[in-house]
Scaffold this active site. Sequence first.
Site, PDB file in Angstrom:
ATOM      1  N   GLU A 160      -3.627 -16.204  14.618  1.00 52.86           N
ATOM      2  CA  GLU A 160      -4.152 -15.166  13.840  1.00 52.86           C
ATOM      3  C   GLU A 160      -5.825 -14.974  13.902  1.00 52.86           C
ATOM      4  O   GLU A 160      -6.206 -13.772  13.995  1.00 52.86           O
ATOM      5  CB  GLU A 160      -3.850 -15.007  12.211  1.00 52.86           C
ATOM      6  CG  GLU A 160      -2.342 -14.862  12.083  1.00 52.86           C
ATOM      7  CD  GLU A 160      -2.062 -14.563  10.357  1.00 52.86           C
ATOM      8  OE1 GLU A 160      -1.954 -15.821   9.835  1.00 52.86           O
ATOM      9  OE2 GLU A 160      -2.341 -13.620   9.943  1.00 52.86           O
TER      10      GLU A 160
ATOM     11  N   VAL B  10       0.912  -1.231  -0.048  1.00 44.38           N
ATOM     12  CA  VAL B  10       0.041  -0.091  -0.126  1.00 44.38           C
ATOM     13  C   VAL B  10       0.885   1.323  -0.128  1.00 44.38           C
ATOM     14  O   VAL B  10       2.026   1.384   0.575  1.00 44.38           O
ATOM     15  CB  VAL B  10      -0.865   0.102   1.173  1.00 44.38           C
ATOM     16  CG1 VAL B  10      -2.221  -1.042   0.849  1.00 44.38           C
ATOM     17  CG2 VAL B  10      -0.262  -0.191   2.560  1.00 44.38           C
TER      18      VAL B  10
ATOM     19  N   HIS C 178       0.344 -10.395   9.807  1.00 44.47           N
ATOM     20  CA  HIS C 178       1.430 -10.766   9.130  1.00 44.47           C
ATOM     21  C   HIS C 178       2.011 -12.268   9.854  1.00 44.47           C
ATOM     22  O   HIS C 178       1.860 -12.225  10.947  1.00 44.47           O
ATOM     23  CB  HIS C 178       2.388  -9.898   8.971  1.00 44.47           C
ATOM     24  CG  HIS C 178       4.051 -10.583   8.323  1.00 44.47           C
ATOM     25  ND1 HIS C 178       3.902 -10.419   6.868  1.00 44.47           N
ATOM     26  CD2 HIS C 178       4.867 -11.131   8.835  1.00 44.47           C
ATOM     27  CE1 HIS C 178       5.028 -10.954   6.626  1.00 44.47           C
ATOM     28  NE2 HIS C 178       5.562 -11.186   7.482  1.00 44.47           N
TER      29      HIS C 178
HETATM   30  C1  GAR Z   1      -2.315 -14.942   6.617  1.00 46.11           C
HETATM   31  O1  GAR Z   1      -1.557 -15.983   7.352  1.00 46.11           O
HETATM   32  C2  GAR Z   1      -2.004 -13.580   6.694  1.00 46.11           C
HETATM   33  O2  GAR Z   1      -0.904 -13.337   7.965  1.00 46.11           O
HETATM   34  C3  GAR Z   1      -0.857 -13.498   5.495  1.00 46.11           C
HETATM   35  O3  GAR Z   1      -1.764 -14.336   4.719  1.00 46.11           O
HETATM   36  C4  GAR Z   1      -2.664 -15.353   5.095  1.00 46.11           C
HETATM   37  C5  GAR Z   1      -3.943 -14.917   4.573  1.00 46.11           C
HETATM   38  O4  GAR Z   1      -5.030 -15.804   5.014  1.00 46.11           O
HETATM   39  N1  GAR Z   1      -0.592 -12.392   4.928  1.00 46.11           N
HETATM   40  C6  GAR Z   1       0.528 -11.941   4.559  1.00 46.11           C
HETATM   41  O5  GAR Z   1       1.251 -12.938   4.262  1.00 46.11           O
HETATM   42  C7  GAR Z   1       0.720 -10.519   4.286  1.00 46.11           C
HETATM   43  N2  GAR Z   1       2.129 -10.099   4.083  1.00 46.11           N
HETATM   44  P1  GAR Z   1      -6.507 -15.709   4.811  1.00 46.11           P
HETATM   45  O6  GAR Z   1      -6.782 -15.059   3.401  1.00 46.11           O
HETATM   46  O7  GAR Z   1      -7.093 -16.978   4.943  1.00 46.11           O
HETATM   47  O8  GAR Z   1      -6.974 -14.652   5.800  1.00 46.11           O
END
Ligand code: GAR
Length: 223
Positions: free
Chosen positions: A188, A107, A123
């Site tokens: 997360e 972004v 992240h």
């Molecule tokens: C999550 O693990 C998030 O932390 C990561 O992508 C996945 C999305 O999962 N994000 C990154 O790597 C950003 N740098 P989701 O689409 O099932 O929420």
Amino acid sequence: MCSEEEPVLNPAEGALRLGVLVSGRGSNLEAILDAIKQGKLSARVAVVISNKKDAPALERAARYQVPALFLDPTHYSRREEYDAAVLQQLKEFGVELVVLAGYMRLVTPTLIQPYHDRIINTHPSLLPAFPGMHAQRQALSYGVRVSGCTIHFVDEEMDHGPIIAQASVPVFEGDTIEQLSERILAEEHRLLPQVLQLYAEGKLTVDGRKVHIQESASTRSAR
Ligand code: GAR
């Protein structure tokens, strides 16, 4: 009992309006929507915006009857122009806090400045370790014994802004990228809605790189 003349009050009316940016599966989006449904998060998802047409996250949003749209990056020659289009949508939907939930796109200040300290990213590593793409693969290649997730405010550098919360998970001998990713993802899903609730309650303040979390009276008296 309500008579027909009485206005129907929507309990979510007036709640914090979230804009969730996604690129893929959308399991974090669903964790947010579930937390709202269960009354654990006083917010509403005002809009979901994807930079990928086929993102399953868009279907999840539709299942929860949340407005969701695909903004095609190929229609914009510069990142800033794309972010200006995203910004316009966020404003139209009255978004107060932006959540990057698996948003695989950098972004720019075009979006960051108007939403200064109002964009939160999740992240899948313990930042500052392993920023950028494929954080879980980076962690496994490095040979760390512990990894996890970081929820942080977004600033102009990638995966760098003030850290709000982190959760760690063990890395086991022979872990695959999928096994580690799943272990991290579970954290997360737990942590992101909690952080958003803290924001909704006005309990987060940013002081340079530090984020202060105001404790509730009940937490203090429990000590
Ligand atoms: C999550 O693990 C998030 O932390 C990561 O992508 C996945 C999305 O999962 N994000 C990154 O790597 C950003 N740098 P989701 O689409 O099932 O929420």
